[in-house]
Design a protein around this motif. Structure first.
Motif, mmCIF file in Angstrom:
data_model
loop_
_atom_site.group_PDB
_atom_site.id
_atom_site.type_symbol
_atom_site.label_atom_id
_atom_site.label_comp_id
_atom_site.label_asym_id
_atom_site.label_seq_id
_atom_site.Cartn_x
_atom_site.Cartn_y
_atom_site.Cartn_z
ATOM 1 N N MET A 1 0.825 -1.178 0.000
ATOM 2 C CA MET A 1 0.000 0.000 0.000
ATOM 3 C C MET A 1 0.868 1.239 0.000
ATOM 4 N N ASN A 2 0.460 2.211 -0.746
ATOM 5 C CA ASN A 2 1.187 3.471 -0.811
ATOM 6 C C ASN A 2 0.590 4.469 0.164
ATOM 7 N N ALA A 3 1.451 5.224 0.809
ATOM 8 C CA ALA A 3 0.975 6.251 1.719
ATOM 9 C C ALA A 3 0.581 7.482 0.931
ATOM 10 N N MET A 4 -0.534 8.044 1.276
ATOM 11 C CA MET A 4 -0.941 9.312 0.699
ATOM 12 C C MET A 4 -0.458 10.397 1.643
ATOM 13 N N GLU A 5 -0.098 11.524 1.106
ATOM 14 C CA GLU A 5 0.437 12.601 1.936
ATOM 15 C C GLU A 5 -0.555 12.950 3.033
ATOM 16 N N GLY A 6 -0.072 12.916 4.268
ATOM 17 C CA GLY A 6 -0.895 13.274 5.411
ATOM 18 C C GLY A 6 -1.851 12.203 5.875
ATOM 19 N N ARG A 7 -1.822 11.019 5.277
ATOM 20 C CA ARG A 7 -2.739 9.936 5.653
ATOM 21 C C ARG A 7 -1.924 8.781 6.195
ATOM 22 N N GLU A 8 -2.479 8.130 7.165
ATOM 23 C CA GLU A 8 -1.808 6.951 7.688
ATOM 24 C C GLU A 8 -2.134 5.755 6.814
ATOM 25 N N GLY A 44 -14.024 4.262 14.885
ATOM 26 C CA GLY A 44 -14.978 4.845 13.954
ATOM 27 C C GLY A 44 -14.389 5.119 12.590
ATOM 28 N N ARG A 45 -13.107 4.762 12.386
ATOM 29 C CA ARG A 45 -12.478 4.984 11.082
ATOM 30 C C ARG A 45 -13.041 4.011 10.048
ATOM 31 N N VAL A 46 -13.065 4.472 8.795
ATOM 32 C CA VAL A 46 -13.612 3.674 7.699
ATOM 33 C C VAL A 46 -12.544 3.503 6.623
ATOM 34 N N ALA A 47 -12.353 2.269 6.188
ATOM 35 C CA ALA A 47 -11.400 1.964 5.121
ATOM 36 C C ALA A 47 -12.147 1.879 3.800
ATOM 37 N N VAL A 48 -11.500 2.351 2.722
ATOM 38 C CA VAL A 48 -12.094 2.337 1.388
ATOM 39 C C VAL A 48 -11.061 1.773 0.411
ATOM 40 N N ARG A 49 -11.517 0.896 -0.500
ATOM 41 C CA ARG A 49 -10.627 0.314 -1.503
ATOM 42 C C ARG A 49 -11.400 0.076 -2.789
ATOM 43 N N HIS A 50 -10.674 -0.150 -3.881
ATOM 44 C CA HIS A 50 -11.279 -0.471 -5.169
ATOM 45 C C HIS A 50 -11.700 -1.936 -5.135
ATOM 46 N N HIS A 52 -12.048 -4.137 -7.453
ATOM 47 C CA HIS A 52 -11.293 -5.064 -8.306
ATOM 48 C C HIS A 52 -9.839 -5.216 -7.872
ATOM 49 N N ARG A 53 -9.425 -4.426 -6.885
ATOM 50 C CA ARG A 53 -8.048 -4.508 -6.393
ATOM 51 C C ARG A 53 -8.048 -4.630 -4.863
ATOM 52 N N PRO A 54 -8.582 -5.711 -4.328
ATOM 53 C CA PRO A 54 -8.688 -5.841 -2.881
ATOM 54 C C PRO A 54 -7.344 -5.860 -2.157
ATOM 55 N N ASP A 55 -6.264 -6.165 -2.873
ATOM 56 C CA ASP A 55 -4.941 -6.149 -2.249
ATOM 57 C C ASP A 55 -4.193 -4.856 -2.539
ATOM 58 N N GLY A 56 -4.877 -3.904 -3.174
ATOM 59 C CA GLY A 56 -4.256 -2.631 -3.532
ATOM 60 C C GLY A 56 -4.340 -1.609 -2.415
ATOM 61 N N GLU A 57 -4.181 -0.368 -2.808
ATOM 62 C CA GLU A 57 -4.161 0.739 -1.864
ATOM 63 C C GLU A 57 -5.494 0.872 -1.129
ATOM 64 N N VAL A 58 -5.393 1.206 0.146
ATOM 65 C CA VAL A 58 -6.560 1.434 0.993
ATOM 66 C C VAL A 58 -6.436 2.831 1.578
ATOM 67 N N ILE A 59 -7.536 3.564 1.557
ATOM 68 C CA ILE A 59 -7.576 4.887 2.173
ATOM 69 C C ILE A 59 -8.424 4.771 3.429
ATOM 70 N N VAL A 60 -7.940 5.329 4.525
ATOM 71 C CA VAL A 60 -8.682 5.292 5.780
ATOM 72 C C VAL A 60 -9.125 6.705 6.131
ATOM 73 N N TYR A 61 -10.411 6.837 6.403
ATOM 74 C CA TYR A 61 -10.994 8.123 6.779
ATOM 75 C C TYR A 61 -11.390 8.103 8.247
#
Length: 83
Positions: A1-8, A44-50, A52-61
């Motif tokens: 997984m790649n880190a997005m700037e400012g996101r864990e 209460g955090r929510v993870a979001v992913r594509h 078709h790419r369940p092993d790809g990048e995940v964004i957590v809000y």
């Protein structure tokens, strides 16, 4: 997984217990959409992913970010035409 700037970036252990959900509206569209699910840590955090790419990048809000997004959806703020 790649880190997005400012996101864990969640660790594999954090994602192991996510109960991923996909919109029933996406099933007729070929399944090209996102999946979302709450992290099981009580934050209460929510993870979001594509879907078709369940092993790809995940964004957590954060809870606040997710609630703001859902509120905007319900208020029609994202009712735009995609071409």
């Amino acid at each position: 997984m790649n880190a997005m700037e400012g996101r864990e970036v969640p660790g594999p252990g954090e994602l192991a217990g996510v109960a991923w959900r996909i919109s029933t509206r996406s099933e007729n569209g070929g399944g090209n959409c996102v999946e979302a699910g709450p992290l099981g840590d009580g934050s209460g955090r929510v993870a979001v992913r594509h879907s078709h790419r369940p092993d790809g990048e995940v964004i957590v809000y954060t809870r606040a970010e997710w609630e703001a997004f859902i509120g905007g959806v319900k208020d029609g703020e994202f009712d735009f035409s995609v071409t």
